[in-house]
Design an enzyme around this catalytic site. Structure first.
Site, PDB file in Angstrom:
ATOM      1  N   GLY A   1       0.809  -1.212   0.000  1.00 27.96           N
ATOM      2  CA  GLY A   1       0.000   0.000   0.000  1.00 27.96           C
ATOM      3  C   GLY A   1       0.843   1.264   0.000  1.00 27.96           C
ATOM      4  O   GLY A   1       0.525   2.251  -0.678  1.00 27.96           O
ATOM      5  N   THR A   2       1.934   1.251   0.751  1.00 26.71           N
ATOM      6  CA  THR A   2       2.775   2.454   0.844  1.00 26.71           C
ATOM      7  C   THR A   2       3.330   2.808  -0.534  1.00 26.71           C
ATOM      8  O   THR A   2       3.294   3.979  -0.951  1.00 26.71           O
ATOM      9  CB  THR A   2       3.934   2.204   1.838  1.00 26.71           C
ATOM     10  OG1 THR A   2       3.358   1.903   3.114  1.00 26.71           O
ATOM     11  CG2 THR A   2       4.848   3.410   1.954  1.00 26.71           C
TER      12      THR A   2
ATOM     13  N   ASN B 168      -8.023   3.745   8.545  1.00 26.01           N
ATOM     14  CA  ASN B 168      -7.453   2.574   9.201  1.00 26.01           C
ATOM     15  C   ASN B 168      -7.768   2.514  10.692  1.00 26.01           C
ATOM     16  O   ASN B 168      -7.817   1.441  11.275  1.00 26.01           O
ATOM     17  CB  ASN B 168      -5.942   2.509   8.981  1.00 26.01           C
ATOM     18  CG  ASN B 168      -5.271   3.857   9.089  1.00 26.01           C
ATOM     19  OD1 ASN B 168      -5.621   4.796   8.366  1.00 26.01           O
ATOM     20  ND2 ASN B 168      -4.310   3.970   9.989  1.00 26.01           N
TER      21      ASN B 168
ATOM     22  N   SER C 242      -3.639  -3.097  -0.654  1.00 24.29           N
ATOM     23  CA  SER C 242      -2.496  -3.796  -0.064  1.00 24.29           C
ATOM     24  C   SER C 242      -2.895  -5.232   0.267  1.00 24.29           C
ATOM     25  O   SER C 242      -3.953  -5.453   0.871  1.00 24.29           O
ATOM     26  CB  SER C 242      -2.069  -3.062   1.210  1.00 24.29           C
ATOM     27  OG  SER C 242      -1.120  -3.824   1.915  1.00 24.29           O
TER      28      SER C 242
ATOM     29  N   HIS D  44      -1.720  -7.483   2.457  1.00 22.35           N
ATOM     30  CA  HIS D  44      -1.771  -8.027   3.822  1.00 22.35           C
ATOM     31  C   HIS D  44      -2.934  -7.513   4.658  1.00 22.35           C
ATOM     32  O   HIS D  44      -3.138  -7.976   5.774  1.00 22.35           O
ATOM     33  CB  HIS D  44      -0.429  -7.830   4.539  1.00 22.35           C
ATOM     34  CG  HIS D  44      -0.114  -6.448   4.985  1.00 22.35           C
ATOM     35  ND1 HIS D  44      -0.141  -6.084   6.308  1.00 22.35           N
ATOM     36  CD2 HIS D  44       0.245  -5.346   4.301  1.00 22.35           C
ATOM     37  CE1 HIS D  44       0.224  -4.799   6.419  1.00 22.35           C
ATOM     38  NE2 HIS D  44       0.453  -4.339   5.215  1.00 22.35           N
TER      39      HIS D  44
ATOM     40  N   THR E 147      11.549  -6.954 -11.151  1.00 21.07           N
ATOM     41  CA  THR E 147      11.008  -8.302 -11.348  1.00 21.07           C
ATOM     42  C   THR E 147       9.818  -8.523 -10.425  1.00 21.07           C
ATOM     43  O   THR E 147       9.883  -8.208  -9.231  1.00 21.07           O
ATOM     44  CB  THR E 147      12.111  -9.343 -11.066  1.00 21.07           C
ATOM     45  OG1 THR E 147      13.184  -9.082 -11.973  1.00 21.07           O
ATOM     46  CG2 THR E 147      11.617 -10.768 -11.258  1.00 21.07           C
TER      47      THR E 147
ATOM     48  N   CYS F  63       3.644   5.392  20.152  1.00 17.43           N
ATOM     49  CA  CYS F  63       4.835   5.964  20.743  1.00 17.43           C
ATOM     50  C   CYS F  63       5.716   6.503  19.620  1.00 17.43           C
ATOM     51  O   CYS F  63       6.127   5.762  18.739  1.00 17.43           O
ATOM     52  CB  CYS F  63       5.581   4.884  21.498  1.00 17.43           C
ATOM     53  SG  CYS F  63       6.915   5.532  22.465  1.00 17.43           S
TER      54      CYS F  63
END
Ligand code: PLP
Length: 388
Positions: free
Chosen positions: A71-72, A147, A195, A197, A233, A322
């Site tokens: 996704g990034t 998200n 994405s 995952h 690739t 954090c």
């Protein structure tokens, strides 16, 4: 100890069918998809089948799907690939950092960025997008589902505004794909990121839909892979996994499994609100993806709650992260004008297709007792709460 995973917006387990579909591409089918011999033809065919599946999931043509590393990369490719220094970009304050930090970088490179706000429900007002338009607006990038809260944005209206203004429209649909049906022509977008995952395919693979005729500058230079839009690739096993996950998602939509997920989510949410005083749902009242519920439990500290629940075998995540040694409240929740202490007291529960009624029952037993114990141990007092 039985472990229950309710953090599927962070990542999802690979479904067994997805894993089985990928397996031969780590073994006997190892060819480079660009090779012209048998081995290459075999993997090329698999990549193209996966492209067809992803195209069906998004309602686009196969040639409009560009495989990426996730996704990034898809977000960066869209945002950097559709703009040049001097262009104006409109985005929102609640985007994922893959979009926000890409925009920040482009600002340093000479682009102008306008961040439209959200209301208390986490919704962008399309009117704000319209008001932010400038003659030099090249791109509007507004996410499909957030998200942290799962809130779905009014993309069709934004799509119309972009079309009228002759600006490109990109949407980060990473948290929507596989959870709600997507149709790029209904949305009216020129680019859309997904994405693997987040939808039960492996980590490290994703895709960007790029509408036919959209002029996209690549991020990488190299071979002519992906019609010169993404050199490198192909990650054949990952792409095969993404294709299989797309097929399974479409089957889930056909079976109406999303209503099963939202029923589970709603039972969890209602059960928690009923058992825990001074709690509430962030983004309630806005349309949301069926799997996500972001709940604040006043007078607790989210990170402590995540750790305490983890010790009992329940994985969730906090609305604060954090960063540089200090716990920063989530930029999404603060953009929704949530009190700082409430943003700190927020927990994200996100379900996946593997979760069961029993998982929800266990969460309904563990969370209230953990909140009670944390409130007793080190309550974030009301006085403290209002001084933020
Ligand atoms: N966009 C959104 C909305 C996300 O939630 C995420 C991941 O959390 C990403 C983009 C980045 O995707 P990836 O982890 O595949 O790089």
């Amino acid at each position: 100890m039985r472990r229950i995973y309710l953090d599927n917006n962070a990542t999802t387990p690979v479904l067994p069918e997805v894993f089985e579909a990928m397996r031969p591409y780590f073994g006997e089918h190892f060819g480079n998809a660009s090779s012209i011999h048998h081995h290459g033809q075999e993997t090329r065919a698999a990549v193209e089948r996966a492209r067809d599946s992803v195209a069906s999931l998004l309602g686009c043509q196969s040639a409009e799907v560009v495989f990426t590393s996730g996704g990034t990369e898809a977000d960066n490719l869209a945002i950097a690939g559709l703009t040049s220094p001097g262009d104006h970009i409109i985005t929102s304050t609640i985007e994922h950092h893959a979009v926000l930090h890409a925009c920040k970088h482009l600002e340093e490179m000479g682009c102008y960025i306008t961040y439209v706000p959200v209301d208390g429900h986490g919704l962008v007002d399309p009117g704000d997008v319209r008001r932010a338009l400038r003659p030099d607006t090249k791109l509007i990038s507004i996410m499909m589902a957030n998200n942290e809260t799962g809130v779905l944005q009014p993309l069709e209206e934004v799509g119309k505004i972009a079309a009228e203004a002759d600006a490109y429209f990109h949407t980060d649909a990473v948290q929507a794909a596989g959870k709600v049906p997507i149709d790029v022509s209904r949305i009216g977008c020129d680019a859309l990121s997904i994405s693997g995952h987040k939808m039960h395919a492996p980590q490290g693979v994703g895709a960007l839909y790029v509408g036919k005729g959209t002029k996209l500058q690549p991020l990488f230079y190299g071979g002519r892979h992906e019609r010169s839009r993404r050199a490198g690739t192909e990650n054949v096993p990952g792409i095969v996994g993404l294709g299989k996950a797309a097929e399974l998602a479409m089957q889930r939509f056909e079976r109406g499994d999303d209503s099963r997920t939202s029923a589970l989510r709603d039972r969890l949410q209602q059960g928690l609100l009923a058992q825990v005083e001074e709690s509430g749902v962030n983004g309630l009242g806005a349309p949301r993806v069926p799997n996500t519920s972001n709940i604040y439990f006043d007078h607790i500290e989210g990170e402590s709650m995540v750790i305490a629940l983890d010790l009992k075998g329940l994985a969730v995540s906090a609305g604060a992260a954090c960063s540089s040694g200090a716990i920063e409240p989530s930029h999404v929740l603060t953009a929704m004008s949530l009190r700082k202490d409430r943003a700190h007291a927020s927990i994200r529960f996100s379900l996946g297709t593997q979760n069961t009624e029993e998982d929800v029952d266990i969460a309904l037993a563990l969370v209230p007792e953990t909140v009670a114990r944390l409130r007793e141990l080190s309550p974030v007092s009301k006085e403290q709460a209002v001084t933020y």
